[in-house]
Design a protein around this motif. Structure first.
Motif, PDB file in Angstrom:
ATOM      1  N   LYS A  53       0.827  -1.208   0.000  1.00  0.00           N
ATOM      2  CA  LYS A  53       0.000   0.000   0.000  1.00  0.00           C
ATOM      3  C   LYS A  53       0.859   1.255   0.000  1.00  0.00           C
ATOM      4  N   LYS A  54       1.926   1.235   0.794  1.00  0.00           N
ATOM      5  CA  LYS A  54       2.826   2.389   0.815  1.00  0.00           C
ATOM      6  C   LYS A  54       3.498   2.581  -0.537  1.00  0.00           C
ATOM      7  N   GLN A  55       3.880   1.467  -1.172  1.00  0.00           N
ATOM      8  CA  GLN A  55       4.508   1.572  -2.486  1.00  0.00           C
ATOM      9  C   GLN A  55       3.542   2.158  -3.504  1.00  0.00           C
ATOM     10  N   GLN A  56       2.283   1.707  -3.452  1.00  0.00           N
ATOM     11  CA  GLN A  56       1.285   2.254  -4.365  1.00  0.00           C
ATOM     12  C   GLN A  56       1.037   3.737  -4.089  1.00  0.00           C
ATOM     13  N   ARG A  57       0.968   4.067  -2.798  1.00  0.00           N
ATOM     14  CA  ARG A  57       0.750   5.462  -2.445  1.00  0.00           C
ATOM     15  C   ARG A  57       1.924   6.332  -2.880  1.00  0.00           C
ATOM     16  N   ASP A  58       3.143   5.844  -2.662  1.00  0.00           N
ATOM     17  CA  ASP A  58       4.325   6.598  -3.092  1.00  0.00           C
ATOM     18  C   ASP A  58       4.376   6.733  -4.606  1.00  0.00           C
ATOM     19  N   ALA A  59       3.983   5.645  -5.301  1.00  0.00           N
ATOM     20  CA  ALA A  59       3.981   5.714  -6.765  1.00  0.00           C
ATOM     21  C   ALA A  59       2.962   6.736  -7.260  1.00  0.00           C
ATOM     22  N   LYS A  60       1.781   6.745  -6.607  1.00  0.00           N
ATOM     23  CA  LYS A  60       0.767   7.716  -6.998  1.00  0.00           C
ATOM     24  C   LYS A  60       1.223   9.137  -6.692  1.00  0.00           C
ATOM     25  N   THR A  61       1.861   9.306  -5.528  1.00  0.00           N
ATOM     26  CA  THR A  61       2.379  10.627  -5.174  1.00  0.00           C
ATOM     27  C   THR A  61       3.461  11.072  -6.141  1.00  0.00           C
ATOM     28  N   SER A  62       4.364  10.144  -6.484  1.00  0.00           N
ATOM     29  CA  SER A  62       5.429  10.476  -7.435  1.00  0.00           C
ATOM     30  C   SER A  62       4.862  10.833  -8.800  1.00  0.00           C
ATOM     31  N   GLU A  63       3.846  10.056  -9.218  1.00  0.00           N
ATOM     32  CA  GLU A  63       3.211  10.356 -10.512  1.00  0.00           C
ATOM     33  C   GLU A  63       2.564  11.740 -10.492  1.00  0.00           C
ATOM     34  N   SER A  64       1.873  12.042  -9.390  1.00  0.00           N
ATOM     35  CA  SER A  64       1.218  13.354  -9.291  1.00  0.00           C
ATOM     36  C   SER A  64       2.251  14.474  -9.282  1.00  0.00           C
ATOM     37  N   ASP A  65       3.349  14.276  -8.550  1.00  0.00           N
ATOM     38  CA  ASP A  65       4.397  15.302  -8.504  1.00  0.00           C
ATOM     39  C   ASP A  65       5.015  15.514  -9.877  1.00  0.00           C
ATOM     40  N   ASN A  66       5.212  14.415 -10.624  1.00  0.00           N
ATOM     41  CA  ASN A  66       5.776  14.556 -11.969  1.00  0.00           C
ATOM     42  C   ASN A  66       4.837  15.323 -12.889  1.00  0.00           C
ATOM     43  N   VAL A  67       3.539  15.042 -12.754  1.00  0.00           N
ATOM     44  CA  VAL A  67       2.556  15.750 -13.583  1.00  0.00           C
ATOM     45  C   VAL A  67       2.535  17.232 -13.218  1.00  0.00           C
ATOM     46  N   ILE A  68       2.566  17.519 -11.910  1.00  0.00           N
ATOM     47  CA  ILE A  68       2.542  18.923 -11.466  1.00  0.00           C
ATOM     48  C   ILE A  68       3.784  19.656 -11.948  1.00  0.00           C
ATOM     49  N   ASP A  69       4.946  18.991 -11.832  1.00  0.00           N
ATOM     50  CA  ASP A  69       6.187  19.633 -12.271  1.00  0.00           C
ATOM     51  C   ASP A  69       6.225  19.829 -13.776  1.00  0.00           C
ATOM     52  N   SER A  70       5.538  18.944 -14.531  1.00  0.00           N
ATOM     53  CA  SER A  70       5.481  19.140 -15.986  1.00  0.00           C
ATOM     54  C   SER A  70       4.581  20.305 -16.361  1.00  0.00           C
ATOM     55  N   LEU A  71       3.514  20.488 -15.582  1.00  0.00           N
ATOM     56  CA  LEU A  71       2.619  21.621 -15.842  1.00  0.00           C
ATOM     57  C   LEU A  71       3.202  22.930 -15.331  1.00  0.00           C
ATOM     58  N   PHE A  72       3.793  22.875 -14.159  1.00  0.00           N
ATOM     59  CA  PHE A  72       4.331  24.082 -13.523  1.00  0.00           C
ATOM     60  C   PHE A  72       5.786  23.804 -13.133  1.00  0.00           C
ATOM     61  N   PRO A  73       6.707  23.920 -14.056  1.00  0.00           N
ATOM     62  CA  PRO A  73       8.120  23.602 -13.778  1.00  0.00           C
ATOM     63  C   PRO A  73       8.647  24.453 -12.627  1.00  0.00           C
ATOM     64  N   PRO A  74       9.360  23.821 -11.678  1.00  0.00           N
ATOM     65  CA  PRO A  74       9.934  24.593 -10.557  1.00  0.00           C
ATOM     66  C   PRO A  74      10.918  25.639 -11.058  1.00  0.00           C
TER      67      PRO A  74
END
Length: 709
Positions: A53-74
């Motif tokens: 469950k933690k791995q899935q949650r981390d994967a989902k969080t990582s995916e969301s962070d990658n999407v956010i960074d692609s939309l709004f580059p730091p």
């Protein structure tokens, strides 16, 4: 959380012959081992499930962070809504993905402002962090994410408008909705903006519910404990504020809008736990960005306090402040039971030396205080608060106040001071003239003959009243300089009544006093200097009056016999130097030398300043002698007594002084660095003498009305 194969248990039980007469003990041990193996298997399955469950949650969080960074580059400016809308349309985003991104951006906002997000509870966020953790606040990141959410919502509005426009054109031309249906199959149905809005509202609603639950929990806790209302308000300040999360929490940035400033103050109070004394709150709020970080807190505990005679048992910290609780130890290492002033002073002095040796004195300042969280009714076992060490950033100073951070603060302060000086000059001149109002020759010269030159007689009284006040402030100045205390420029307090020239001056402290003894010396130095000068003028004035000729008496100020006997101390001096004046009727005008009127004004002003009320000299002396914890209660009681005496007796002097205190001097005094060490017996006796002296000055001579009655 896990499942166990029932057949494995059955097969294990089949291995045993319960009807046999064998060794039951061995069979029980074997069964116990089998059960232990099953438990271990179940535990391993549970751990694996949680890890998955933690791995899935981390994967989902990582995916969301990658999407956010692609939309709004730091480290790059946020894109305009039109450009973001084109990207969303090209990549064919669905509402599910949009909601996932919105959730993650909201989570990152909560993390940026130091709010903990439980891993197992989704949106069930908890407000704030634990008191023993350093809350790292990233205001710019919060603002950036808030702006990104707004742009995402505006981009969704652009796409929704395109869907609506295409649908309208299709209906007008062919009546077909195939293009719109195709767009909907790709995820766009014209309701993307409303979906994002609904999602953000839902997240905000969850946050409000959590705050309300915590608020209700605090109320229930207060109902079942002895916690004070003031303590509850301090802990629940955020719940009472507007739900405005887009404020930068690390810095107190002032605004021209008073509502914004109030919100920022409440946001700062959210990060201020109960162990920070209320007397420090105004200076912490106005100090701006703090420089006391977790590294310095750790260095304080490991290098400064470890090995000292203050044994740390627990500690808490927030950005800019830390508290260390513990016990005082003797040189041999045993715990001190009955501490003396010399012992506590030596312990704190040793810690200050270690702080200087470690090179932290330029960034950190320490305060030795009674435990701010101690309550008598709650802590019945411990009859007195234990000493604690409070560490603050060096930027926290009494020199700063919330008003000093406002725009044009210096101009406003200069204007207020100028008005105060102008009014003080006017009221002192009015007092000087009023002393001659009962003089027949002065009255005739002004009213009947218009001889303005007789007003020159008032100049010595004006200069004398100002001179007495200068002596008062000089006493403060020299003691402050000797004790290493910084003070601000004195601001005169004008009198509303012609019966007094000046009430004195407000002399603010610009640094924390080293200890309570220094605060007492500073507080009493001014009034004692003023009283000595005033008594000298009174005695000299009475002596010169008794030896003056009739012609000279006609040029003196005239006061009523009631004024001569309005003070017990002055009346006692008169009974010794001019006993016949005590027998005069109250309304009888009496010629008196100008030095007497000068001394009388200074004596009354000094006695009023010795009253044990808040930031008056007497209030400072009381806090130094008895401790800051009792000062507010005694101050309120003394102020109510002053008001009642003034209102029942019709005294304009006492009533006006009470109003001035309520407006300008009602705050707690600046705390000392060492609040634990008591003053010595000589200073305590001097303080008691100051109270008796003030009482003797303000109380009337027998058979007459007093100054504040």
């Amino acid at each position: 959380m896990f499942s166990v194969n029932a057949s494995s248990v059955d097969s294990s039980l089949d291995d045993f012959d319960f009807s046999s007469k064998g060794d039951w003990r061995k069979e029980a041990e074997l069964l116990r081992a089998k059960a232990q193996a099953i438990r271990s298997e179940a535990r391993a399955m549970e751990v694996a499930l949680l890890a998955n469950k933690k791995q899935q949650r981390d994967a989902k969080t990582s995916e969301s962070d990658n999407v956010i960074d692609s939309l709004f580059p730091p480290k790059l400016p946020l894109p305009p809504p039109q450009k973001l809308a084109e990207q969303l349309k090209t990549e064919r985003w669905s509402i599910e993905v949009i909601n996932m991104v919105v959730d993650r951006m909201f989570e990152r906002q909560m993390i940026a402002v130091g709010q903990k997000i439980p891993e197992d509870k989704g949106l069930d966020f908890s407000v704030g962090g634990r008191a023993d953790k350093i809350i790292q606040v990233d205001g710019p990141e919060f603002d950036r994410l808030e702006g990104a959410l707004d742009i995402l919502q505006e981009a969704a509005a652009v796409l929704d408008l395109e869907v609506e426009t295409e649908e309208q054109e299709a209906q007008n031309q062919t009546g077909s909705k195939s293009n719109v249906a195709s767009r909907r199959r790709r995820g766009w149905d014209g309701r993307l903006e409303s979906a994002i809005t609904a999602r953000r509202n839902e997240l905000d609603r969850v946050q409000r519910e959590i705050r309300n639950r915590k608020f209700a929990t605090e109320i229930n806790r207060i109902a079942n404990t002895n916690q004070s209302i003031a303590e509850f308000i301090r802990r629940s300040a955020l719940n009472l504020s507007l739900a405005n999360d887009n404020q930068e929490e690390a810095d107190l940035v002032t605004s021209d809008n008073p509502i914004d400033n109030a919100t920022q103050v409440l946001e700062t109070l959210r990060l201020t736990p109960m162990w920070v004394p209320a007397s420090f709150l105004p200076y912490i709020i106005s100090s701006g960005k703090s420089t006391l970080g977790p590294e310095q807190v750790q260095l304080l505990e490991s290098s400064v306090l470890q090995g000292s005679r203050f044994f740390v048992t627990s500690s808490d910290s927030i950005p800019g402040a830390a508290i260390f609780r513990g016990n005082l130890r003797t040189i041999s290492g045993t715990m001190m039971q009955n501490t003396t002033a010399q012992q506590t002073s030596a312990v704190f002095g040793e810690i200050q030396e270690r702080l200087q040796k470690e090179g932290l004195a330029e960034a950190v300042q320490l305060f030795f205080l009674p435990d701010p969280e101690w309550q008598f009714k709650r802590d019945e076992v411990q009859q007195a608060p234990k000493p604690v060490l409070l560490a603050l950033s060096k930027s926290v100073s009494p020199d700063m106040s919330i008003s000093s951070t406002l725009p044009n603060a210096k101009l406003i302060a200069s204007t207020k001071s100028g008005i105060a000086y102008a009014l003080a000059i006017f009221t002192t001149l009015a007092y000087s003239i009023s002393t001659y109002a009962l003089n027949p020759s002065f009255f005739k010269a002004i009213v009947n003959h218009g001889k303005a030159r007789v007003l020159a007689r008032c100049v010595p009284i004006f200069l004398g009243v100002v001179g007495i006040q200068l002596v008062h402030e000089a006493g403060h100045y020299f003691v402050a300089k000797r004790r290493g205390m910084r003070i601000g420029n004195p601001v005169p307090v004008f009198s509303f009544s012609t019966g007094l020239g000046l009430y004195g001056c407000i002399t603010p402290l610009k640094s924390f006093p080293p200890n309570r003894a220094s605060l007492l010396d500073f507080a009493l130095s001014g009034p004692f200097a003023g009283i000595l000068a005033s008594l000298g003028c009174i005695i000299a004035g009475i002596s010169m009056t008794t030896r003056a000729s009739t012609t000279a008496l006609s040029t003196f100020p005239f006061v009523t016999a009631a004024k001569l006997k309005s003070s017990f101390l002055v009346g006692s001096i008169l009974s010794c130097l001019a006993s016949k004046s005590i027998m005069l009727p109250a309304a009888q005008p009496v010629p008196i030398h100008p030095l007497f009127t000068i001394g009388h004004s200074g004596l009354v002003a000094s006695a009023l300043n010795l009253l044990p009320i808040f930031r008056l000299d007497g209030g400072r002396a009381f806090a130094a002698a008895m401790g800051a914890r009792q000062t507010p209660i005694v101050s309120v009681a003394a102020l109510l007594l002053l008001l009642s005496q003034s209102l029942t007796g019709g005294s304009a002097i006492g009533f006006a002084w009470a109003i001035i205190i309520l407006i300008f001097q009602r705050r707690d005094e600046v705390p000392a660095r060492d609040e634990v060490t008591d003053i010595d017996n000589l200073r305590f006796g001097t303080w008691l003498f100051s109270l008796l002296l003030s009482f003797a000055i303000l109380s009337p001579f027998p058979g007459n009305r007093g100054i504040i009655q």
